[in-house]
Scaffold this motif. Sequence first.
Motif, PDB file in Angstrom:
ATOM      1  N   ARG A 150     -12.143  65.705  74.870  1.00 43.61           N
ATOM      2  CA  ARG A 150     -11.935  64.337  74.400  1.00 43.61           C
ATOM      3  C   ARG A 150     -11.682  64.345  72.899  1.00 43.61           C
ATOM      4  O   ARG A 150     -10.853  63.589  72.395  1.00 43.61           O
ATOM      5  CB  ARG A 150     -13.140  63.465  74.737  1.00 43.61           C
ATOM      6  CG  ARG A 150     -12.994  62.759  76.069  1.00 43.61           C
ATOM      7  CD  ARG A 150     -14.211  61.932  76.366  1.00 43.61           C
ATOM      8  NE  ARG A 150     -15.295  62.765  76.847  1.00 43.61           N
ATOM      9  CZ  ARG A 150     -16.584  62.521  76.650  1.00 43.61           C
ATOM     10  NH1 ARG A 150     -16.966  61.467  75.971  1.00 43.61           N
ATOM     11  NH2 ARG A 150     -17.486  63.332  77.148  1.00 43.61           N
ATOM     12  N   ALA A 151     -12.411  65.216  72.197  1.00 41.06           N
ATOM     13  CA  ALA A 151     -12.302  65.238  70.739  1.00 41.06           C
ATOM     14  C   ALA A 151     -10.900  65.630  70.265  1.00 41.06           C
ATOM     15  O   ALA A 151     -10.433  65.130  69.251  1.00 41.06           O
ATOM     16  CB  ALA A 151     -13.343  66.190  70.152  1.00 41.06           C
ATOM     17  N   GLY A 153      -8.309  64.797  71.759  1.00 39.79           N
ATOM     18  CA  GLY A 153      -7.431  63.693  72.117  1.00 39.79           C
ATOM     19  C   GLY A 153      -6.881  63.737  73.525  1.00 39.79           C
ATOM     20  O   GLY A 153      -6.034  62.914  73.881  1.00 39.79           O
TER      21      GLY A 153
ATOM     22  N   ARG B  47     -20.493  60.474  66.895  1.00 39.06           N
ATOM     23  CA  ARG B  47     -19.652  60.330  68.084  1.00 39.06           C
ATOM     24  C   ARG B  47     -19.193  58.896  68.274  1.00 39.06           C
ATOM     25  O   ARG B  47     -18.062  58.647  68.701  1.00 39.06           O
ATOM     26  CB  ARG B  47     -20.432  60.760  69.329  1.00 39.06           C
ATOM     27  CG  ARG B  47     -20.627  62.246  69.393  1.00 39.06           C
ATOM     28  CD  ARG B  47     -21.451  62.611  70.589  1.00 39.06           C
ATOM     29  NE  ARG B  47     -21.985  63.953  70.448  1.00 39.06           N
ATOM     30  CZ  ARG B  47     -22.675  64.571  71.381  1.00 39.06           C
ATOM     31  NH1 ARG B  47     -22.928  63.967  72.517  1.00 39.06           N
ATOM     32  NH2 ARG B  47     -23.121  65.792  71.184  1.00 39.06           N
ATOM     33  N   GLY B  50     -16.449  58.104  65.715  1.00 32.31           N
ATOM     34  CA  GLY B  50     -15.163  58.735  66.005  1.00 32.31           C
ATOM     35  C   GLY B  50     -14.567  58.316  67.335  1.00 32.31           C
ATOM     36  O   GLY B  50     -13.502  58.800  67.710  1.00 32.31           O
ATOM     37  N   LEU B  52     -15.817  58.910  70.370  1.00 31.86           N
ATOM     38  CA  LEU B  52     -16.041  59.846  71.478  1.00 31.86           C
ATOM     39  C   LEU B  52     -16.920  59.217  72.544  1.00 31.86           C
ATOM     40  O   LEU B  52     -16.904  59.623  73.700  1.00 31.86           O
ATOM     41  CB  LEU B  52     -16.704  61.128  70.968  1.00 31.86           C
ATOM     42  CG  LEU B  52     -15.793  62.129  70.294  1.00 31.86           C
ATOM     43  CD1 LEU B  52     -16.594  63.308  69.788  1.00 31.86           C
ATOM     44  CD2 LEU B  52     -14.713  62.593  71.244  1.00 31.86           C
ATOM     45  N   ARG B  75      -9.224  56.359  72.805  1.00 34.45           N
ATOM     46  CA  ARG B  75      -8.363  57.542  72.794  1.00 34.45           C
ATOM     47  C   ARG B  75      -7.423  57.503  71.590  1.00 34.45           C
ATOM     48  O   ARG B  75      -7.206  58.513  70.934  1.00 34.45           O
ATOM     49  CB  ARG B  75      -7.570  57.628  74.097  1.00 34.45           C
ATOM     50  CG  ARG B  75      -7.230  59.048  74.465  1.00 34.45           C
ATOM     51  CD  ARG B  75      -6.414  59.115  75.731  1.00 34.45           C
ATOM     52  NE  ARG B  75      -7.099  58.472  76.830  1.00 34.45           N
ATOM     53  CZ  ARG B  75      -6.471  57.813  77.811  1.00 34.45           C
ATOM     54  NH1 ARG B  75      -5.152  57.731  77.809  1.00 34.45           N
ATOM     55  NH2 ARG B  75      -7.148  57.256  78.779  1.00 34.45           N
ATOM     56  N   ARG B  78      -9.451  58.510  68.598  1.00 39.18           N
ATOM     57  CA  ARG B  78      -9.707  59.954  68.571  1.00 39.18           C
ATOM     58  C   ARG B  78      -8.511  60.736  68.069  1.00 39.18           C
ATOM     59  O   ARG B  78      -8.640  61.740  67.391  1.00 39.18           O
ATOM     60  CB  ARG B  78     -10.039  60.453  69.972  1.00 39.18           C
ATOM     61  CG  ARG B  78     -11.403  60.114  70.454  1.00 39.18           C
ATOM     62  CD  ARG B  78     -11.534  60.608  71.878  1.00 39.18           C
ATOM     63  NE  ARG B  78     -12.323  59.685  72.665  1.00 39.18           N
ATOM     64  CZ  ARG B  78     -12.116  59.442  73.948  1.00 39.18           C
ATOM     65  NH1 ARG B  78     -11.138  60.061  74.595  1.00 39.18           N
ATOM     66  NH2 ARG B  78     -12.876  58.606  74.595  1.00 39.18           N
ATOM     67  N   ARG B  79      -7.323  60.248  68.465  1.00 40.76           N
ATOM     68  CA  ARG B  79      -6.116  60.982  68.073  1.00 40.76           C
ATOM     69  C   ARG B  79      -5.879  60.943  66.579  1.00 40.76           C
ATOM     70  O   ARG B  79      -5.166  61.778  66.030  1.00 40.76           O
ATOM     71  CB  ARG B  79      -4.911  60.432  68.842  1.00 40.76           C
ATOM     72  CG  ARG B  79      -4.976  60.898  70.265  1.00 40.76           C
ATOM     73  CD  ARG B  79      -3.939  60.302  71.151  1.00 40.76           C
ATOM     74  NE  ARG B  79      -4.226  60.777  72.513  1.00 40.76           N
ATOM     75  CZ  ARG B  79      -3.464  60.549  73.560  1.00 40.76           C
ATOM     76  NH1 ARG B  79      -2.354  59.863  73.437  1.00 40.76           N
ATOM     77  NH2 ARG B  79      -3.799  61.019  74.735  1.00 40.76           N
ATOM     78  N   CYS B  81      -8.341  61.216  64.557  1.00 33.89           N
ATOM     79  CA  CYS B  81      -9.482  61.908  63.961  1.00 33.89           C
ATOM     80  C   CYS B  81      -9.479  63.388  64.338  1.00 33.89           C
ATOM     81  O   CYS B  81      -8.763  63.808  65.234  1.00 33.89           O
ATOM     82  CB  CYS B  81     -10.791  61.306  64.465  1.00 33.89           C
ATOM     83  SG  CYS B  81     -10.967  59.557  64.107  1.00 33.89           S
ATOM     84  N   PHE B  83     -12.448  66.613  64.996  1.00 27.81           N
ATOM     85  CA  PHE B  83     -13.882  66.830  65.188  1.00 27.81           C
ATOM     86  C   PHE B  83     -14.224  68.314  65.134  1.00 27.81           C
ATOM     87  O   PHE B  83     -13.491  69.134  65.675  1.00 27.81           O
ATOM     88  CB  PHE B  83     -14.331  66.307  66.558  1.00 27.81           C
ATOM     89  CG  PHE B  83     -14.165  64.826  66.727  1.00 27.81           C
ATOM     90  CD1 PHE B  83     -15.222  63.957  66.464  1.00 27.81           C
ATOM     91  CD2 PHE B  83     -12.956  64.293  67.157  1.00 27.81           C
ATOM     92  CE1 PHE B  83     -15.068  62.588  66.631  1.00 27.81           C
ATOM     93  CE2 PHE B  83     -12.800  62.925  67.326  1.00 27.81           C
ATOM     94  CZ  PHE B  83     -13.860  62.063  67.056  1.00 27.81           C
TER      95      PHE B  83
END
Lengths: 245, 244
Positions: A150-151, A153, B47, B50, B52, B75, B78-79, B81, B83
């Motif tokens: 998930r992180a 993307g 989390r 960001g 998650l 989503r 997240r894209r 960011c 991690f």
Amino acid sequence: MKAQVTGWIVVLLLVSSGCWWLFNELAPRADFTAISAYSDDLWGGWRLTLALSSGALVLSVLLAPVWCAMLMSRLAALRTFAVVVTELVRGTPLLVQLLLVYYVIAAAAGIDSRIGVGLCVLAGYTSVYLGEMLRGGILSIDRAQRLAARAVGFSSRQEFFIVVLPQALRRVLPGMVGAAINLVKDSSLLSVIGVLEFTKRSQVANTLTFSDFEAYVPLAIGYLAVTVPLAILARAMERRMRYAT
Amino acid sequence: MRLNIERLCHQYGKHLVLENLEFQSPADERVLCLIGPSGGGKSTLLRLLGGLESPSSGAVSWDGEEVNYDERSMRALRRECGFVFQQFNLFPHLTVEKNIVVPLVKVHGWSLAEARDRAVELLDRFGVAGQGDKAPDALSGGQQQCVALARAVAHRPKRLFLDEPTSALDPEMTAEVLDAIREFVDGGQQIVLATHEMGFVRALDAETLLIADGSVVESGSAAAMLDAPKSEFAQRFFAKVMRY
């Protein structure tokens, strides 16, 4: 080390005395002339066994993801259904399933294809085991891997197909090859519903010619000719896929 | 970045991890540090920030824009960011290079050639050049964390979230990873960092949140907080972690 050497010596002694007995006492008295009249029959039986096993394997590999998806479904009804089927199939002997499906269910439904019924039962039986293995493999993937997916993307579909499934398959493939070996051997049970596969043909030839050694030693070798390559494949896979997670 | 957190709550089952957490960044920050005892809620907050995970209740906004916690928006967030986690979390079935290349191609739509060039460039920059074809577990922990850093920044994210990135590393590798982070900070990268490295936090001297028991105990510039903690909890915490 010492125990290992002793172990090897014991095994070698047993195997060599077995072979000595087989080839010095039994083999010289073996006479393949009677049974050679049935060699085409036996060869046909072996090919039928191979075809049945391959067909059932393909079917069960196609069915296994369906069971797995049902076992892991969010819908309680599907999950319960799959659990009940799994336990029924795993809880009864394949022999009983063959008799029950052929003589009771198929008979009632007016189906009279021995090979068809045998193939389906064998495939269904194996697919349930494969489905369970697949589910275990998927569940064994660390949650941190899903988090990482998930992180970066990934969508949930990508998370499953790029991260979870390939790792799960690596873990369960050796076990699945084991199930394929079992399938080849279990196909011999189809003889009870009158499928003229390898075992059945050997039994028939044995009855007609009174040759035991000449009928059953080639029978065992015939199965080994299929299962040993599969076992070698499984070992090779294990070696290739060994890694820390 | 301006971060605004209002009455943020999060629970796992019955366990309340964040409890009405409030925070407003006083200025336009480039770096935010989260410190505090383990189990206090740093990782969970990171989390949630960001995208998650979605919070049980409460609101988060970045630069005045509230974060939507539906799957689609998360989503998208997240894209933007990157991690990095304590345990690296590289994909063990992909080579080092593919760990970087696959997300670039599958998520960000880069061409394979572009993605490969970027991976080679980053591996070189983080001191793991020539290791691209290896499996991640063939590398040392520090090298794996460098690959994780490379993966996190490969798509040039707006914001980088680092969750105790050095906690699993030996002192030498810790220093190397901290150097790399320092380089990002100097390069203008926005970073939210959860860490136990108090010396590094002091050196960054960024806006810092001391988090314990699911809420912000104290916030402010790192040097001021470390030198003169206001609350009794902070005094005790720093006395303990700085003792040796």
